[in-house]
Design a protein around this motif. Structure first.
Motif, PDB file in Angstrom:
ATOM      1  N   ILE A 344      35.330  22.310  46.702  1.00 48.10           N
ATOM      2  CA  ILE A 344      35.208  22.964  45.392  1.00 48.10           C
ATOM      3  C   ILE A 344      34.229  24.118  45.523  1.00 48.10           C
ATOM      4  N   VAL A 345      34.661  25.289  45.084  1.00 51.23           N
ATOM      5  CA  VAL A 345      33.767  26.442  45.109  1.00 51.23           C
ATOM      6  C   VAL A 345      33.439  26.772  43.665  1.00 51.23           C
ATOM      7  N   PHE A 346      32.191  26.715  43.334  1.00 50.82           N
ATOM      8  CA  PHE A 346      31.806  27.021  41.959  1.00 50.82           C
ATOM      9  C   PHE A 346      31.639  28.526  41.798  1.00 50.82           C
ATOM     10  N   ARG A 347      32.413  29.072  40.900  1.00 46.47           N
ATOM     11  CA  ARG A 347      32.297  30.511  40.662  1.00 46.47           C
ATOM     12  C   ARG A 347      31.351  30.737  39.511  1.00 46.47           C
ATOM     13  N   LYS A 348      30.682  31.873  39.537  1.00 52.01           N
ATOM     14  CA  LYS A 348      29.719  32.135  38.469  1.00 52.01           C
ATOM     15  C   LYS A 348      30.434  32.531  37.187  1.00 52.01           C
ATOM     16  N   GLY A 349      30.033  31.922  36.132  1.00 53.89           N
ATOM     17  CA  GLY A 349      30.609  32.308  34.852  1.00 53.89           C
ATOM     18  C   GLY A 349      29.484  32.438  33.850  1.00 53.89           C
TER      19      GLY A 349
END
Lengths: 536, 184
Positions: A344-349
């Motif tokens: 899982i790659v957490f993208r910045k939001g």
């Protein structure tokens, strides 16, 4: 009287002659003759100077081309050893004048060129020259052609290249591709890799369709293209990256590994593509990077006709401020009950620390369990509550989980994990055997988080592996962990140095083969398809 | 790994491919060119195509001692060292990193002549990855060394006349720039 003198003289002469012969025999025995010298030398270095041609060629093939050519001055036999090398690599950043070198090598080459790789990043070779070289190579039975051209001035690929009948691998960077209308395809082409290539969707689709043996296709940042149809019955590996609007897969029954890196795409098309991929009979690995999942939101609300039973590895990039995206991720994972590995790659939001969007996880009534999931890897972890909730959710629903890896994103300095202690210690991670934490920068928050993780594990934990992001990280804080260890854990602690294999980063390209000297085929030695780009 | 066997017949081996299942790990016995006998673990021996073909092709029993006339005992020791390590690391997570570390250690103390001998052996025994590794090591070694050094190393005799040599050199002047002059 004269007789006596004669006899004495005779005796003298014969004595002198004898002396001489003794002397010369003596001298001969001391100093070996040239012949003896040569024979002795040959015996000693017999093994070495008589290295099989295959071995000397292999050694030469590991040298940069200008050094390989230099062996021509070793001896008359060696004068042309280099000129039979089947594997030629030229790089205009290696310090030699690439025009001179390529011209010279091609002029004197004895034939049998199988691989030609040209890296023209500085643009030292102009198109006229490259045209000539491509024309020359059409006379050889060339199998691999790789051209990395300068990005300042795309190269219009010379039409002679379409005469390479035996081509098994074609790789082009920064080129214009325009096959003639009569082009019937590369019958033997197995690998196609296009990056920053200007080609229209129709042309590309036609090209792929008439190469029946295509197994690996990589399309990165193509220009002038919005849609493409990939019709390739033999294809096993597909990677698509860039601003495509639509990618249609046709008859791709043998696809095993798909990687999609979308910058933006239409919802309908992304959704359709995702559903199609999940119905492929042999798909084992799926990587969805950047905004793909965001584009495909809602596409899995309607259940698939049948579950994807072959998918073992899934990598998704997800933004946790979007509850729809999270739901889609859940549906995706549930469509693949045989899933064993999850990245899982957490993208910045626009995330806040309140876990609003992940409420949908705890609200989930399905009681679903990812029974086959063995390994979870979290990348770009930045410590916000939503991320922690997500990880906890995964761990609670994966009873068979063996290994958890967390890779910190940058800048953990401002993070505060004091809220972690408020959570119930419900021993969420008791099944975990190995915990790995990487990209550590030595801040207290990281230590707090690791302690949190460890406090939730059980006796089953066997190993804890920690790896800093660089050699400058101080280990002071982590010594606190060792104290923690003695109290509660029996696990092995292992500290890795920063140079271990790096976590696959978001924008990585395919790895190319290392050169295989066998004349038959150039096989890949791809250990991991998502490794860094390696052209030469 | 090198256990000189007293008597071939006394080696208790189950027969190879046609034999029954047994509990003991199989061993393969070879004899080097200089007469020493070595016992190899089956998994290590099978990394060498030459040995693999010898036993697999005609279903030869593992009791046979395979002669390796072109290999000296010191060379075989090194080959076994590398192949054993490779087999050990093959399925590990940090395979590449650990292999690289091992490779650096392995070549550290080796003279270039040693490397050349090993390349010959690797070729004869048909161990592709070992041959690739040794050739790369040799290539790294001769990079930017001058012609005398490389001649000496490969045992090549300079049979050029003065004129021929100059001609060969002027053929590709760009190839003879930027050299180290240091020997050994």
């Amino acid at each position: 009287m004269s007789e006596k003198i004669l006899i004495v003289l005779h005796l003298l002469v014969s004595y002198i002659v004898e002396c001489f012969s003794h002397l010369s025999r003596y001298l001969r025995s001391k100093k070996p003759t040239n012949y003896q010298k040569k024979k002795k030398k040959m015996d000693q270095s017999d093994k070495l100077s008589n290295l099989p041609t295959g071995v000397t060629q292999k050694i030469l093939s590991y040298l940069p081309i200008d050094q390989a050519v230099r062996t021509s001055i070793l001896s008359s036999e060696w004068r042309s050893t280099w000129s039979r090398l089947p594997y030629l690599v030229f790089d205009d950043q290696s310090g030699y004048d690439i025009k001179k070198v390529v011209n010279h090598v091609l002029l004197l080459h004895r034939g049998g060129i199988e691989t030609f790789k040209l890296s023209n990043l500085d643009g030292s070779a102009d198109s006229e020259n490259i045209d000539k070289w491509i024309a020359y190579l059409s006379r050889e039975r060339i199998k691999e052609f790789v051209l990395e051209h300068t990005k300042w001035d795309p190269y219009n690929v010379f039409s002679c290249i379409f005469l390479y009948k035996g081509l098994t691998r074609l790789e082009l960077h920064n080129c214009l591709l325009n096959p003639p209308a009569t082009f019937k395809g590369f019958r033997m082409l197995k690998r196609l890799h296009l990056k920053h290539v200007d080609v229209s969707g129709d042309v590309l689709g036609r090209l792929i369709a008439c190469c029946p043996q295509l197994e690996r296709v990589i399309l990165c940042d193509l220009k002038g293209i919005a849609d493409v149809t990939i019709c390739a019955p033999s294809i096993q590996f597909l990677k698509v990256q860039g601003s495509f609007e639509d990618v249609v897969l046709e008859k791709t029954f043998n696809l095993v590994d798909v990687s999609i890196d979308w910058k933006q795409g239409s919802t309908i098309c992304s959704g359709k593509l995702l559903r199609h991929i999940l119905q492929l009979p042999r798909i084992e690995r799926l990587t969805l990077q950047r905004s793909f999942l965001e584009c495909a939101v809602g596409s899995l609300t309607k259940k698939l006709p049948k579950s994807c039973l072959s998918l073992k590895f899934l990598s998704i990039s997800i933004r946790l401020d979007n509850s729809e995206e999270i739901l889609t991720a859940m549906h995706l994972m549930r469509s693949a009950p045989a899933l064993e590995e999850l990245d899982i790659v957490f993208r910045k939001g626009k995330v806040t620390n309140d876990g609003e969007s992940t409420y949908c996880l705890s609200d989930d009534k399905q009681n679903w369990e990812f029974t086959q999931l063995q390994r979870v890897k979290v990348i770009c972890f930045s410590g916000i509550k939503a991320e922690v909730d997500f990880i906890k959710f995964l761990l609670l629903t994966s009873p068979g989980l063996q290994e958890l890896e967390i890779s910190f994103g940058q800048d953990m300095k401002g993070v505060d994990f004091s809220w972690l202690d408020d959570n119930q210690k419900n021993s969420a991670f008791t099944q975990v055997r190995v915990v790995k934490v990487t990209r550590l920068s030595g801040v207290k928050a990281e230590v707090d988080f690791i302690r949190f993780l460890l406090s939730n594990t059980s006796q089953r934990l066997e190993r804890v592996i920690l790896q800093p992001s660089s050699t400058e990280v101080s280990w002071e804080l982590f010594k606190l962990l060792l104290a923690f260890k003695r109290d509660t854990l029996h696990a092995d602690f292992k500290f890795l140095d920063p140079s271990s294999p790096v976590t696959p980063v978001q924008d990585s390209d395919d790895s190319s083969s290392d050169h295989n000297f066998d004349a038959a085929s150039s096989s890949d030695s791809d250990f991991d398809d998502d490794d860094d780009d390696e052209l030469l | 790994m090198s256990t000189p066997a007293e008597n071939e017949a006394s080696i208790k081996q189950e027969s190879g491919p046609s034999g029954t299942v047994q509990d003991k790990p199989k061993k393969i016995v070879v004899r080097t060119g200089d007469g020493e006998v070595f016992e190899l673990k089956e998994e290590v021996a099978m990394e060498m195509e030459t040995i693999k073909t010898f036993f697999m092709e005609d279903n030869i029993s593992y009791e046979t001692v395979m002669p390796l006339t072109n290999v000296d005992s010191w060379e075989l020791v090194k080959v076994i060292e590398y192949c054993s390590k490779y087999v050990e690391l093959k399925n590990k997570e940090n395979f590449h990193k650990e292999l690289k570390a091992f490779q650096d250690e392995f070549v550290k103390s080796m003279s270039p002549k040693t490397l050349l001998s090993l390349s010959n052996v690797a070729n004869y025994l048909e161990i592709k990855y070992f041959l690739d590794f040794i050739c790369q090591a040799i290539a790294d070694h001769i990079k930017s060394k001058d012609v005398e050094y490389v001649r000496e190393l490969f045992g090549v005799e300079n049979d050029f006349t003065e004129e021929e040599y100059e001609m060969a050199k002027t053929e590709a002047p760009w190839a003879h720039e930027n050299l180290d002059k240091d020997l050994y």
